[in-house]
Design a protein around this motif. Structure first.
Motif, PDB file in Angstrom:
ATOM      1  N   ASP A 111       0.820  -1.205   0.000  1.00 19.11           N
ATOM      2  CA  ASP A 111       0.000   0.000   0.000  1.00 19.11           C
ATOM      3  C   ASP A 111       0.856   1.258   0.000  1.00 19.11           C
ATOM      4  OD1 ASP A 111      -2.670  -0.992  -0.041  1.00 19.11           O
ATOM      5  OD2 ASP A 111      -2.436  -1.638   2.028  1.00 19.11           O
ATOM      6  N   LYS A 115       0.721   4.037  -2.956  1.00 13.94           N
ATOM      7  CA  LYS A 115       0.419   5.434  -2.624  1.00 13.94           C
ATOM      8  C   LYS A 115       1.471   6.364  -3.202  1.00 13.94           C
ATOM      9  CE  LYS A 115      -0.587   8.453   1.313  1.00 13.94           C
ATOM     10  NZ  LYS A 115      -0.723   8.531   2.795  1.00 13.94           N
ATOM     11  N   ARG A 116       2.737   5.970  -3.117  1.00 14.25           N
ATOM     12  CA  ARG A 116       3.808   6.811  -3.672  1.00 14.25           C
ATOM     13  C   ARG A 116       3.650   6.991  -5.177  1.00 14.25           C
ATOM     14  NH1 ARG A 116       9.547   7.106  -0.741  1.00 14.25           N
ATOM     15  NH2 ARG A 116       8.851   6.907   1.422  1.00 14.25           N
ATOM     16  N   SER A 120      -4.843   4.291  -7.575  1.00 13.92           N
ATOM     17  CA  SER A 120      -6.140   4.249  -6.899  1.00 13.92           C
ATOM     18  C   SER A 120      -6.871   2.970  -7.277  1.00 13.92           C
ATOM     19  CB  SER A 120      -6.983   5.464  -7.284  1.00 13.92           C
ATOM     20  OG  SER A 120      -7.237   5.480  -8.686  1.00 13.92           O
TER      21      SER A 120
END
Length: 269
Positions: A111, A115-116, A120
């Motif tokens: 995750d 995220k980096r 999505s």
């Protein structure tokens, strides 16, 4: 605070049940009843890391990669791995590893990497199971597959990978795909060669990972999926910053924490 209490704090984040069957996370050396005032965090328990942990007076060494993977028949100073164990035990340092359980657990390595990259609607690249979360069952597993918020070229994504992970370099397999616009991306920090088929099956246009061999890279590109290889260390060093913040938030000022500075083990000359 006892080492066993700190291990429980770590297990709440990444239970060892989340680890792959072949893995060896957990307390690998030292005492669970050790009083801990200083924790040293590193990705690997290298000679340098062990020496610095000893010199700093650490009570606990927390790493991502386990110092022990295979069975050991002798613990002495005649082998480079067991020599490290001897030093840790002599210094009364408890050695604890969070490996594929941290890779797979919700909110952890997969995750964090997704995220980096700005992905999505993510799903596990290789699903391993489900955990109870605040809003019900949550799927966990190795890597993530998701969507970029806006399309970009493979070249632009490679630059993003290099920037957001602070890499000195990144390799791209699929020269003919560099200007292709993409939105479907899989990411697997560490060694992701075994996840190529899963990424292709999901429809990934790019797999961001590390430790890709020549044939894995060119064969994936021939099938229409580019691979961005940021290196095993390059994508996983984020473990150190995250665990420092996680432990500081939960342990407060009662524990001193020092982490190994980011130092890439490979260079381009």
């Amino acid at each position: 605070m006892k080492c066993s209490e700190i291990m429980e704090v770590c297990r709440k984040l990444a239970p060892e049940d989340c680890a792959c069957d072949w893995d060896n996370p957990g307390l690998l050396a030292g005492r669970s009843d050790k009083d801990v005032k200083k924790i040293y965090i590193a990705l690997d328990a290298t000679d340098k890391v062990v020496e610095e942990a000893v010199a700093w007076g650490a009570d606990m060494l927390l790493t991502h990669h386990p110092l022990i993977f295979k069975a050991i028949k002798k613990v002495n100073d005649q082998n480079f791995i067991t020599k490290r164990l001897v030093k840790l035990i002599q210094a009364d340092i408890s050695c604890y590893a969070m490996h594929t359980n941290f890779d797979a657990a919700p909110g952890c390595m997969a995750d964090l990497a997704a995220k980096r990259l700005g992905l999505s609607d993510c799903v596990p690249l290789e699903a391993l199971g489900e955990m109870d979360g605040p809003e019900g069952a949550v799927s966990y597993g190795i890597g993530k597959s998701g969507f970029l918020k806006e399309e970009m070229t493979v070249r632009e994504l490679a630059v993003r990978v290099k920037d957001v992970f602070g890499l000195p370099f990144a390799l791209v397999y699929g020269e003919s795909l560099m200007e292709q616009r993409i939105s479907r991306v899989s990411v697997c920090p560490g060694a992701g060669g075994s996840e190529i088929e899963g990424a292709l099956a999901w429809g990934a246009q790019v797999l961001v990972t590390g430790d890709i061999s020549h044939h894995q890279g060119i064969d994936a590109a021939a099938r229409g999926m580019a691979i961005i290889d940021g290196g095993h260390y390059g994508l996983e060093h984020i473990f150190m910053d995250y665990m420092e913040g996680y432990l500081r938030q939960r342990l407060g000022d009662q524990i001193q924490i020092l982490k190994m500075p980011v130092h890439f083990p490979a260079a381009v000359v």
